[in-house]
Scaffold this motif. Structure first.
Motif, short mmCIF file in Angstrom:
data_model
loop_
_atom_site.label_atom_id
_atom_site.label_comp_id
_atom_site.label_asym_id
_atom_site.label_seq_id
_atom_site.Cartn_x
_atom_site.Cartn_y
_atom_site.Cartn_z
N LEU A 36 0.83 -1.20 0.00
CA LEU A 36 0.00 0.00 0.00
C LEU A 36 0.86 1.25 0.00
CD1 LEU A 36 -2.85 1.35 0.36
CD2 LEU A 36 -2.40 1.23 2.81
N VAL A 37 1.89 1.28 0.85
CA VAL A 37 2.76 2.44 0.95
C VAL A 37 3.54 2.65 -0.36
CG1 VAL A 37 4.83 3.34 2.11
CG2 VAL A 37 2.94 2.40 3.45
N VAL A 38 4.03 1.57 -0.95
CA VAL A 38 4.78 1.69 -2.22
C VAL A 38 3.90 2.25 -3.31
CG1 VAL A 38 5.88 0.34 -4.05
CG2 VAL A 38 6.51 -0.06 -1.67
N TRP A 74 -4.88 1.81 5.23
CA TRP A 74 -4.08 1.25 6.33
C TRP A 74 -5.00 0.63 7.38
CZ3 TRP A 74 1.25 1.28 6.67
CH2 TRP A 74 1.81 0.96 7.91
N VAL A 75 -6.07 1.34 7.72
CA VAL A 75 -7.03 0.86 8.72
C VAL A 75 -7.84 -0.30 8.15
CG1 VAL A 75 -9.05 1.51 10.09
CG2 VAL A 75 -7.13 3.10 9.86
N MET A 76 -8.27 -0.18 6.91
CA MET A 76 -9.10 -1.22 6.30
C MET A 76 -8.33 -2.53 6.12
SD MET A 76 -12.13 -0.06 5.93
CE MET A 76 -11.90 0.84 7.44
N GLU A 78 -6.09 -3.73 8.12
CA GLU A 78 -6.07 -4.44 9.40
C GLU A 78 -7.42 -5.08 9.69
OE1 GLU A 78 -4.97 -4.02 14.10
OE2 GLU A 78 -4.51 -2.36 12.77
N ARG A 79 -8.50 -4.38 9.39
CA ARG A 79 -9.83 -4.97 9.60
C ARG A 79 -10.00 -6.22 8.76
NH1 ARG A 79 -14.70 -1.23 9.06
NH2 ARG A 79 -15.67 -3.04 10.00
N ASN A 80 -9.55 -6.17 7.51
CA ASN A 80 -9.65 -7.33 6.64
C ASN A 80 -8.79 -8.48 7.14
OD1 ASN A 80 -8.32 -8.83 4.08
ND2 ASN A 80 -10.49 -8.41 3.74
N TRP A 81 -7.57 -8.17 7.55
CA TRP A 81 -6.64 -9.19 8.06
C TRP A 81 -7.23 -9.88 9.28
CZ3 TRP A 81 -3.95 -8.69 12.83
CH2 TRP A 81 -3.04 -9.73 13.09
N ARG A 82 -7.82 -9.12 10.19
CA ARG A 82 -8.42 -9.70 11.39
C ARG A 82 -9.62 -10.59 11.07
NH1 ARG A 82 -6.26 -8.15 15.96
NH2 ARG A 82 -5.21 -6.16 16.14
N SER A 83 -10.27 -10.36 9.95
CA SER A 83 -11.47 -11.14 9.61
C SER A 83 -11.12 -12.54 9.09
CB SER A 83 -12.31 -10.40 8.57
OG SER A 83 -11.73 -10.48 7.29
N TRP A 84 -9.91 -12.74 8.60
CA TRP A 84 -9.51 -14.05 8.05
C TRP A 84 -9.18 -15.02 9.18
CZ3 TRP A 84 -8.97 -16.24 3.22
CH2 TRP A 84 -9.22 -15.41 2.14
N ARG A 85 -9.73 -16.22 9.11
CA ARG A 85 -9.41 -17.27 10.07
C ARG A 85 -9.83 -18.61 9.49
NH1 ARG A 85 -14.03 -16.29 14.64
NH2 ARG A 85 -15.76 -16.28 13.20
N VAL A 99 -15.41 -8.41 6.21
CA VAL A 99 -15.78 -7.42 7.22
C VAL A 99 -17.24 -7.04 7.02
CG1 VAL A 99 -15.30 -5.13 8.17
CG2 VAL A 99 -13.42 -6.58 7.41
N LEU A 100 -17.57 -6.46 5.88
CA LEU A 100 -18.96 -6.09 5.61
C LEU A 100 -19.76 -7.31 5.14
CD1 LEU A 100 -18.54 -2.65 3.82
CD2 LEU A 100 -19.28 -3.09 6.16
N TRP A 101 -19.22 -8.02 4.18
CA TRP A 101 -19.84 -9.23 3.68
C TRP A 101 -19.05 -10.42 4.20
CZ3 TRP A 101 -19.71 -4.81 0.76
CH2 TRP A 101 -20.94 -4.35 0.32
N ARG A 102 -19.58 -11.05 5.24
CA ARG A 102 -18.92 -12.22 5.82
C ARG A 102 -19.11 -13.41 4.89
NH1 ARG A 102 -15.41 -12.12 9.25
NH2 ARG A 102 -16.02 -14.02 10.26
N GLU A 103 -18.06 -14.16 4.72
CA GLU A 103 -18.11 -15.35 3.89
C GLU A 103 -17.47 -16.49 4.66
OE1 GLU A 103 -16.33 -16.85 -0.38
OE2 GLU A 103 -16.72 -14.73 -0.08
N GLN A 104 -18.18 -17.60 4.73
CA GLN A 104 -17.63 -18.77 5.40
C GLN A 104 -17.70 -19.93 4.42
OE1 GLN A 104 -19.50 -20.16 9.08
NE2 GLN A 104 -17.44 -20.49 9.86
N THR A 105 -16.54 -20.53 4.17
CA THR A 105 -16.43 -21.65 3.26
C THR A 105 -16.21 -22.92 4.06
OG1 THR A 105 -15.42 -20.18 1.62
CG2 THR A 105 -15.17 -22.54 1.26
N VAL A 106 -16.97 -23.95 3.74
CA VAL A 106 -16.83 -25.25 4.38
C VAL A 106 -16.38 -26.22 3.30
CG1 VAL A 106 -17.98 -27.09 5.65
CG2 VAL A 106 -18.67 -24.72 6.00
N VAL A 107 -15.21 -26.83 3.48
CA VAL A 107 -14.67 -27.78 2.51
C VAL A 107 -14.58 -29.14 3.18
CG1 VAL A 107 -12.81 -28.28 0.91
CG2 VAL A 107 -13.32 -25.91 1.47
#
Length: 170
Positions: A36-38, A74-76, A78-85, A99-107
């Protein structure tokens, strides 16, 4: 429920039947912020020099847009990174993101056809790798980005082993 912690294997379920979630390591956030900074720096330079040269110094004020957007990004990021698990359960792999649209995949393990570890040049520089799970249905392909390479290989081996064991029973 564990959301931002990269520690642990994420296997099994917690008491009460809830999955044990494993977050992505902070290296992914660092990599995305560096990119992002680059890109914001290059856009700022381009929007400062070109309008100044072609139209005059007043137009170079457009160079303030990329840093402002980068601050928001920068803020967004981090929010996106925290949402991944992700969580490894007895019969399937869960991947949650958004974050806004939660998506859960079951494999389901028995539906996995290919599990691969990928790492591009920027990811390798930051010591990261991703795991991509392919199934017969292209819509259920799943990716877990930004893992430590050792964790990515462990996850690949475990998913492959569980996939072979579950598909053998079909």
């Amino acid at each position: 429920m564990e959301t931002g912690s990269p520690q642990g294997t994420g296997t099994g379920t917690a008491t009460g039947g809830q999955p044990v979630w494993t977050g992505l390591p902070p290296g992914l956030l660092r990599m995305r912020r560096m990119l992002l900074v680059v890109w914001a720096g290059l856009a700022t330079a381009g929007l400062a020099v070109l309008p100044w040269w072609l139209a005059g110094p007043a137009w170079a004020a457009f160079a303030l847009l990329p840093p402002a957007l980068a601050a928001w990004g920068w803020v967004m990021l981090e929010r996106n990174w925290r949402s991944w698990r992700y969580a490894e359960r007895a019969d399937d792999l869960l991947i949650s993101r958004g974050v806004l649209w939660r998506e859960q995949t079951v494999v389901p393990y028995g539906r996995m056809q290919l599990v691969e570890v990928t790492s591009g040049p920027v990811e390798r520089y930051f010591g990261l790798a991703g795991v991509q799970v392919h199934t017969a249905a292209a819509a259920t392909d799943a990716t877990i980005p930004g893992l430590d390479p050792a964790e990515a290989e462990r996850l690949r081996d475990r998913l492959t082993e569980l996939g072979e064991a579950r598909s053998a029973g079909l």
